[in-house]
Design a protein around this motif. Structure first.
Motif, PDB file in Angstrom:
ATOM      1  N   MET A   1      -5.921 -11.634  -4.878  1.00 26.81           N
ATOM      2  CA  MET A   1      -6.217 -10.723  -3.762  1.00 26.81           C
ATOM      3  C   MET A   1      -7.545 -10.003  -4.053  1.00 26.81           C
ATOM      4  N   LYS A   2      -8.412  -9.906  -3.042  1.00 26.66           N
ATOM      5  CA  LYS A   2      -9.682  -9.188  -3.222  1.00 26.66           C
ATOM      6  C   LYS A   2      -9.431  -7.696  -3.376  1.00 26.66           C
ATOM      7  N   ALA A   3     -10.386  -6.998  -4.016  1.00 27.60           N
ATOM      8  CA  ALA A   3     -10.308  -5.534  -4.091  1.00 27.60           C
ATOM      9  C   ALA A   3     -10.548  -4.978  -2.691  1.00 27.60           C
ATOM     10  N   PRO A  35      -8.552  -6.893   2.156  1.00 24.73           N
ATOM     11  CA  PRO A  35      -7.829  -5.625   2.318  1.00 24.73           C
ATOM     12  C   PRO A  35      -8.792  -4.452   2.520  1.00 24.73           C
ATOM     13  N   VAL A  36      -8.294  -3.436   3.195  1.00 26.93           N
ATOM     14  CA  VAL A  36      -9.127  -2.248   3.457  1.00 26.93           C
ATOM     15  C   VAL A  36      -8.353  -0.974   3.135  1.00 26.93           C
ATOM     16  N   VAL A  37      -9.119   0.046   2.728  1.00 28.17           N
ATOM     17  CA  VAL A  37      -8.591   1.404   2.664  1.00 28.17           C
ATOM     18  C   VAL A  37      -9.296   2.177   3.769  1.00 28.17           C
ATOM     19  N   LEU A  38      -8.531   2.795   4.643  1.00 28.98           N
ATOM     20  CA  LEU A  38      -9.128   3.584   5.731  1.00 28.98           C
ATOM     21  C   LEU A  38      -9.169   5.040   5.310  1.00 28.98           C
ATOM     22  N   ALA A  61       2.590  -2.656  10.045  1.00 32.20           N
ATOM     23  CA  ALA A  61       2.794  -3.504   8.851  1.00 32.20           C
ATOM     24  C   ALA A  61       1.638  -4.482   8.650  1.00 32.20           C
ATOM     25  N   PHE A  62       0.419  -3.975   8.808  1.00 39.30           N
ATOM     26  CA  PHE A  62      -0.749  -4.840   8.592  1.00 39.30           C
ATOM     27  C   PHE A  62      -0.798  -5.260   7.127  1.00 39.30           C
ATOM     28  N   PRO A  63      -0.811  -6.550   6.832  1.00 36.71           N
ATOM     29  CA  PRO A  63      -0.863  -6.979   5.423  1.00 36.71           C
ATOM     30  C   PRO A  63      -2.141  -6.508   4.723  1.00 36.71           C
ATOM     31  N   LEU A  64      -3.215  -6.268   5.494  1.00 35.99           N
ATOM     32  CA  LEU A  64      -4.503  -5.943   4.864  1.00 35.99           C
ATOM     33  C   LEU A  64      -4.706  -4.447   4.631  1.00 35.99           C
ATOM     34  N   LEU A  65      -3.784  -3.630   5.125  1.00 34.00           N
ATOM     35  CA  LEU A  65      -3.993  -2.177   5.000  1.00 34.00           C
ATOM     36  C   LEU A  65      -3.475  -1.695   3.642  1.00 34.00           C
ATOM     37  N   SER A  66      -4.407  -1.431   2.721  1.00 36.05           N
ATOM     38  CA  SER A  66      -4.003  -1.027   1.361  1.00 36.05           C
ATOM     39  C   SER A  66      -3.597   0.426   1.300  1.00 36.05           C
ATOM     40  N   ASP A  67      -4.358   1.276   2.016  1.00 35.04           N
ATOM     41  CA  ASP A  67      -4.042   2.699   1.943  1.00 35.04           C
ATOM     42  C   ASP A  67      -4.749   3.437   3.078  1.00 35.04           C
ATOM     43  N   VAL A  68      -4.241   4.642   3.323  1.00 34.81           N
ATOM     44  CA  VAL A  68      -4.847   5.520   4.329  1.00 34.81           C
ATOM     45  C   VAL A  68      -5.065   6.880   3.662  1.00 34.81           C
ATOM     46  N   VAL A  69      -6.285   7.387   3.740  1.00 36.64           N
ATOM     47  CA  VAL A  69      -6.596   8.711   3.190  1.00 36.64           C
ATOM     48  C   VAL A  69      -6.896   9.612   4.380  1.00 36.64           C
TER      49      VAL A  69
END
Ligand code: NAD
Ligand code: LMR
Length: 325
Positions: A1-3, A35-38, A61-69
């Motif tokens: 998995m990419k960072a 993946p993304v962090v928003l 349940a987006f598989p690419l959503l790593s985190d939300v700040v």
């Protein structure tokens, strides 16, 4: 998995964001394997609206959503970000011009420019959408002493897409049949939507539609589309603005290809005789994340006058915020 890639979105509880965030989390900007962090920035007063936005994001349940700040601190929002969408600003009401927002919104971009400079990656791409977008981008750029003009653009892609959409409708073709559309100048009613180089399935657009339609219908319709949407909806454009922000950023990151150009407001270095030091929309190509203004297009007298109008408006806006530059 990419960072994961960190993406900041300001004005995250607003209406453009409500469309943009879900597309970012779905992979519409960076692809289905990234993946993304928003990182969501809001004012302290509107921070309480963000948990609801986060719940909805997580409920997809987006598989690419790593985190939300979620934060009201721009330094935290911009920490190590690769990409920043600056949406957070007051929107105009009916009867206002976008430049009427300058006094209320300008300070936001001075502060955020400083925060981006300190906190973001030095390769960050910052797309300013909050109005008046061109001059707000200039303010942000001027305050970001550790970044350069190459880090900043203002959004005129919505105008570009409006122009393509209108021409496609008129020619009864697909928007994919149209190339070399150009928006010159300011994201305002003084922008110049130009058909001189546009082609529809390889035929010059002006041959298809005629000069009268170009001058009497096309130009004023594109120039005033934001006001038309505002009065039809009672609120300014949102989904189309989010779509344009994605498209502009996607081209910035992944290029335009050889055969076409896009419109984007970047810092003028005197191209086409435009005063240096204003954010002006030009036709640009992008390769390896470097934006190049298309050179050597011939402009007739009518076009030169239209460009001069936008330039004067941008210089006047710049004078109004001289204390922040
Ligand atoms: P909105 O009012 O729905 O949302 C704006 C959000 O920004 C609000 O939630 C507000 O709390 C927040 N905000 C205000 N100051 C902030 C700050 N300092 N930091 C973080 N957040 C802040 O507005 P919208 O419809 O989403 O539009 C946002 C901006 O984009 C407006 O200025 C609008 O005029 C502009 N816009 C530009 C284009 C374009 O083509 N360039 C297109 C559409 C809208
Ligand atoms: C638009 O063009 O839709 C935006 O700039 C919003 C507005 O105020 O017109």
């Amino acid at each position: 998995m990419k960072a994961p890639v960190h993406i900041a979105v300001t004005g995250a509880a607003g209406q453009i964001s409500y469309s943009l965030l879900f597309r970012l989390a779905n992979g519409d900007l960076l692809g289905r394997d990234q993946p993304v962090v928003l990182r969501l920035l809001e004012t302290p007063e509107s921070l309480s609206s963000l948990p609801g936005v986060e719940m909805e994001l997580r409920d997809c349940a987006f598989p690419l959503l790593s985190d939300v700040v979620k934060t009201a601190d721009p330094y935290l929002a911009f920490h190590e970000v690769d990409i920043a969408f600056l949406l957070g600003a007051k929107a105009r009401g009916q009867g206002q011009e976008r430049k009427d927002l300058l006094q209320v919104n300008a300070e936001i971009f001075a502060l955020q420019g400083r925060a981006l400079s300190r906190a973001a990656k030095h390769t960050v791409k910052v797309l300013v959408t909050g109005n008046p977008a061109n001059t707000n981008a200039l303010i942000a750029l001027s305050n970001a002493t550790e970044l350069t003009a190459a880090n900043f653009s203002a959004m005129t892609r919505l105008d570009h897409n409006r122009a393509v959409g209108l021409l496609a409708e008129r020619c009864m073709c697909s928007s994919a049949d149209i190339v070399r559309m150009t928006i010159w100048g300011n994201h305002s009613a003084n922008q110049y939507p130009d058909l001189a180089y546009a082609e529809v399935r390889g035929v010059p657009a002006l041959d298809r539609v005629g000069r009268a339609w170009f001058q009497e219908v096309f130009i004023p319709t594109v120039q005033n589309r934001g006001s038309a949407v505002l009065s039809a909806r009672g609120r300014s454009s949102a989904a189309s603005a989010a779509n344009a922000a994605l498209a502009q950023m996607r081209n910035w990151l992944f290029g335009t290809g050889e055969s076409d150009w896009v419109s984007m407001a970047v810092l003028s270095h005197g191209e086409y005789g435009v005063a240096p030091g204003v954010m002006f929309s030009f036709p640009v190509t992008i390769d390896d994340r470097r934006v190049k203004v298309v050179q050597s297009l011939e402009l007739d007298q009518h076009a030169r006058e239209r460009l001069a109008l936008s330039e004067r408006e941008l210089l006047a806006e710049r004078d109004m915020v001289a204390h922040l530059l």
